[in-house]
Design a protein around this motif. Structure first.
Motif, PDB file in Angstrom:
ATOM      1  N   ALA A  26       0.993  -1.289   0.059  1.00 53.43           N
ATOM      2  CA  ALA A  26      -0.048   0.128   0.025  1.00 53.43           C
ATOM      3  C   ALA A  26       0.743   1.194  -0.114  1.00 53.43           C
ATOM      4  N   LEU A  27       0.142   2.373  -0.170  1.00 52.01           N
ATOM      5  CA  LEU A  27       0.955   3.634  -0.226  1.00 52.01           C
ATOM      6  C   LEU A  27       1.575   3.853   0.926  1.00 52.01           C
ATOM      7  N   GLU A  28       0.883   3.407   2.123  1.00 53.92           N
ATOM      8  CA  GLU A  28       1.328   3.706   3.196  1.00 53.92           C
ATOM      9  C   GLU A  28       2.605   3.033   3.719  1.00 53.92           C
ATOM     10  N   GLY A  29       3.376   2.073   2.797  1.00 55.75           N
ATOM     11  CA  GLY A  29       4.460   1.290   2.819  1.00 55.75           C
ATOM     12  C   GLY A  29       5.559   1.924   2.584  1.00 55.75           C
ATOM     13  N   LEU A  30       5.383   3.158   1.908  1.00 51.52           N
ATOM     14  CA  LEU A  30       6.324   3.992   1.525  1.00 51.52           C
ATOM     15  C   LEU A  30       6.915   4.991   2.536  1.00 51.52           C
ATOM     16  N   ASP A  31       8.176   5.381   2.513  1.00 54.38           N
ATOM     17  CA  ASP A  31       8.849   6.478   3.838  1.00 54.38           C
ATOM     18  C   ASP A  31       8.946   7.626   2.951  1.00 54.38           C
ATOM     19  N   GLU A  32       7.824   8.512   3.600  1.00 62.00           N
ATOM     20  CA  GLU A  32       7.557   9.818   3.219  1.00 62.00           C
ATOM     21  C   GLU A  32       9.317  10.608   2.948  1.00 62.00           C
ATOM     22  N   GLU A  33       9.961  10.463   4.207  1.00 60.05           N
ATOM     23  CA  GLU A  33      11.075  11.173   4.297  1.00 60.05           C
ATOM     24  C   GLU A  33      12.025  10.849   3.137  1.00 60.05           C
ATOM     25  N   THR A  34      11.949   9.538   2.785  1.00 57.75           N
ATOM     26  CA  THR A  34      12.980   9.258   1.662  1.00 57.75           C
ATOM     27  C   THR A  34      12.529   9.980   0.226  1.00 57.75           C
ATOM     28  N   ILE A  35      11.236   9.874   0.218  1.00 60.86           N
ATOM     29  CA  ILE A  35      10.734  10.575  -1.100  1.00 60.86           C
ATOM     30  C   ILE A  35      11.048  12.031  -1.225  1.00 60.86           C
ATOM     31  N   ILE A  49       8.657  19.361  -9.989  1.00 61.40           N
ATOM     32  CA  ILE A  49       8.172  18.320  -8.921  1.00 61.40           C
ATOM     33  C   ILE A  49       8.764  19.373  -7.390  1.00 61.40           C
ATOM     34  N   ASN A  50       7.511  19.723  -6.682  1.00 59.19           N
ATOM     35  CA  ASN A  50       7.853  20.703  -5.571  1.00 59.19           C
ATOM     36  C   ASN A  50       7.943  19.547  -4.278  1.00 59.19           C
ATOM     37  N   GLU A  51       8.779  19.803  -3.503  1.00 62.47           N
ATOM     38  CA  GLU A  51       9.227  18.914  -2.283  1.00 62.47           C
ATOM     39  C   GLU A  51       7.795  18.824  -1.412  1.00 62.47           C
ATOM     40  N   ASN A  52       7.133  19.811  -1.432  1.00 62.90           N
ATOM     41  CA  ASN A  52       5.776  20.008  -0.522  1.00 62.90           C
ATOM     42  C   ASN A  52       4.639  19.453  -1.098  1.00 62.90           C
ATOM     43  N   GLU A  53       4.555  18.992  -2.191  1.00 62.01           N
ATOM     44  CA  GLU A  53       3.297  18.405  -2.778  1.00 62.01           C
ATOM     45  C   GLU A  53       3.032  17.242  -2.224  1.00 62.01           C
ATOM     46  N   ASP A  54       1.853  16.745  -2.543  1.00 60.74           N
ATOM     47  CA  ASP A  54       1.438  15.302  -1.980  1.00 60.74           C
ATOM     48  C   ASP A  54       2.271  14.214  -2.698  1.00 60.74           C
ATOM     49  N   VAL A  55       2.310  13.241  -1.639  1.00 56.13           N
ATOM     50  CA  VAL A  55       3.356  12.178  -2.071  1.00 56.13           C
ATOM     51  C   VAL A  55       2.794  11.521  -3.346  1.00 56.13           C
ATOM     52  N   GLU A  56       1.473  11.021  -3.397  1.00 52.06           N
ATOM     53  CA  GLU A  56       0.861  10.485  -4.603  1.00 52.06           C
ATOM     54  C   GLU A  56       1.011  11.312  -5.696  1.00 52.06           C
ATOM     55  N   SER A  57       0.870  12.583  -5.755  1.00 53.92           N
ATOM     56  CA  SER A  57       1.337  13.419  -6.742  1.00 53.92           C
ATOM     57  C   SER A  57       2.484  13.298  -7.344  1.00 53.92           C
ATOM     58  N   ILE A  58       3.829  13.379  -6.484  1.00 53.91           N
ATOM     59  CA  ILE A  58       5.020  13.033  -6.696  1.00 53.91           C
ATOM     60  C   ILE A  58       5.288  11.539  -7.348  1.00 53.91           C
ATOM     61  N   LEU A  59       4.654  10.579  -6.734  1.00 51.79           N
ATOM     62  CA  LEU A  59       4.653   9.315  -7.466  1.00 51.79           C
ATOM     63  C   LEU A  59       3.929   9.550  -9.018  1.00 51.79           C
ATOM     64  N   ASP A  60       2.981   9.809  -8.943  1.00 58.67           N
ATOM     65  CA  ASP A  60       2.541   9.888 -10.338  1.00 58.67           C
ATOM     66  C   ASP A  60       3.117  10.675 -11.341  1.00 58.67           C
ATOM     67  N   LYS A  69      -1.966   1.939  -7.926  1.00 52.65           N
ATOM     68  CA  LYS A  69      -1.387   1.203  -6.959  1.00 52.65           C
ATOM     69  C   LYS A  69       0.067   1.518  -7.237  1.00 52.65           C
ATOM     70  N   ILE A  70       1.170   1.548  -6.174  1.00 57.07           N
ATOM     71  CA  ILE A  70       2.419   1.750  -6.333  1.00 57.07           C
ATOM     72  C   ILE A  70       2.824   0.703  -6.973  1.00 57.07           C
ATOM     73  N   THR A  71       3.917   0.897  -7.924  1.00 52.53           N
ATOM     74  CA  THR A  71       4.734  -0.155  -8.584  1.00 52.53           C
ATOM     75  C   THR A  71       5.805  -0.725  -7.759  1.00 52.53           C
ATOM     76  N   ASN A  72       6.490  -1.807  -8.547  1.00 48.50           N
ATOM     77  CA  ASN A  72       7.498  -2.603  -7.820  1.00 48.50           C
ATOM     78  C   ASN A  72       8.729  -1.741  -7.694  1.00 48.50           C
ATOM     79  N   ALA A  73       8.755  -0.764  -8.413  1.00 52.37           N
ATOM     80  CA  ALA A  73       9.810   0.234  -8.498  1.00 52.37           C
ATOM     81  C   ALA A  73       9.651   1.191  -7.220  1.00 52.37           C
ATOM     82  N   ALA A  74       8.497   1.723  -7.201  1.00 52.98           N
ATOM     83  CA  ALA A  74       8.205   2.711  -5.942  1.00 52.98           C
ATOM     84  C   ALA A  74       8.626   1.980  -4.857  1.00 52.98           C
TER      85      ALA A  74
END
Length: 253
Positions: A26-35, A49-60, A69-74
């Motif tokens: 799940a998305l919650e399994g990612l480390d926001e600080e690393t992103i 890409i803005n550092e402060n924007e939503d994590v899901e937006s960054i991944l997209d 869904k997050i990919t294996n790469a993510a």
């Protein structure tokens, strides 16, 4: 044909890369600080890409979401604990006196960025360093092996390994050489001789992972990393590294 071989066969037939497949995490399994740390590292290459924007937006924007869904790469790049899903996504490092005498043994998990840093830290703890003085106050560190070449080899192994293979990346440190091995043979059309050329075709097994490392400034033009290892070793008065294909790809420093 085993399950791993069967999986590789269907991936090859479909033309889909493993790292672009949706993960069961799940998305919650990612480390926001690393992103957000990655976004800071990639500021020059990803100004949109803005550092402060939503994590899901960054991944997209990075192409790391598939059908929501997050990919294996993510997962591998930013996961809190990707080994819960892919136990093979590890690096094993051993310090050997001889082929059967192990002095130290470590296993590294975590996301790929953490694996690079921890692998370098462990290797540096087992190789020699000299201090050369240039002028009265300037001191230069001179390591047994060029650190940039070792880092390049580790990143190359993480980017290019076959993650459908159940093996981990292995690094063995001996008194007089270092052996780095990653699962996965060379792509079709690439030979061992090509790896020492300044330019050769780049056929990526994990293009999403490679793209993120490029954005972070940790790799440059694809297809030049192995030549960079050769150049760095020669510039430091060392023999050029040796490349072999042995149920995977080996690098000897």
């Amino acid at each position: 044909m085993g399950w791993e071989d069967l999986g590789r066969f269907f991936l090859k037939k479909s033309g889909v890369m493993w790292d672009s497949l949706p993960s069961s995490a799940a998305l919650e399994g990612l480390d926001e600080e690393t992103i957000r740390k990655f976004v800071r590292m990639a500021r020059n290459r990803l100004p949109y890409i803005n550092e402060n924007e939503d994590v899901e937006s960054i991944l997209d924007k990075l192409g790391l979401l598939e059908d929501g869904k997050i990919t294996n790469a993510a997962l591998l790049l930013f996961g809190k604990e990707p080994q819960r899903y892919y136990i093979q996504a590890r690096v094993r490092i051993g310090r050997f006196k001889d082929p059967i005498t192990i002095i130290d043994d470590k296993e590294i998990g975590g996301n790929l960025f953490a694996q690079v840093e921890e692998a370098m830290r462990i290797i540096m703890g087992h190789i020699g360093v000299r201090y050369e003085f240039e002028g009265e106050l300037r001191r230069r560190e001179s390591w047994d092996y060029p650190l940039d070449a070792l880092r390049e080899a580790i990143i190359n192994a993480l980017i290019r390994r076959d993650y459908t293979d159940p093996s981990s990346i292995q690094i063995k440190i001996f008194d007089d050489f270092i052996w780095i091995w990653n699962p996965g043979k060379l792509p079709e059309g690439i030979s061992l001789e090509d790896l020492k050329k300044e330019m050769h075709p780049s056929k990526l097994r994990n293009p999403k992972i490679a793209q993120v490392f490029y954005y972070a400034g940790l790799v440059e033009r694809w297809g030049t990393g192995t030549f960079k290892m050769v150049r760095l070793c020669l510039e430091n008065g060392l023999p050029e590294p040796e490349f072999k294909e042995e149920a995977g790809v080996s690098w000897f420093f």
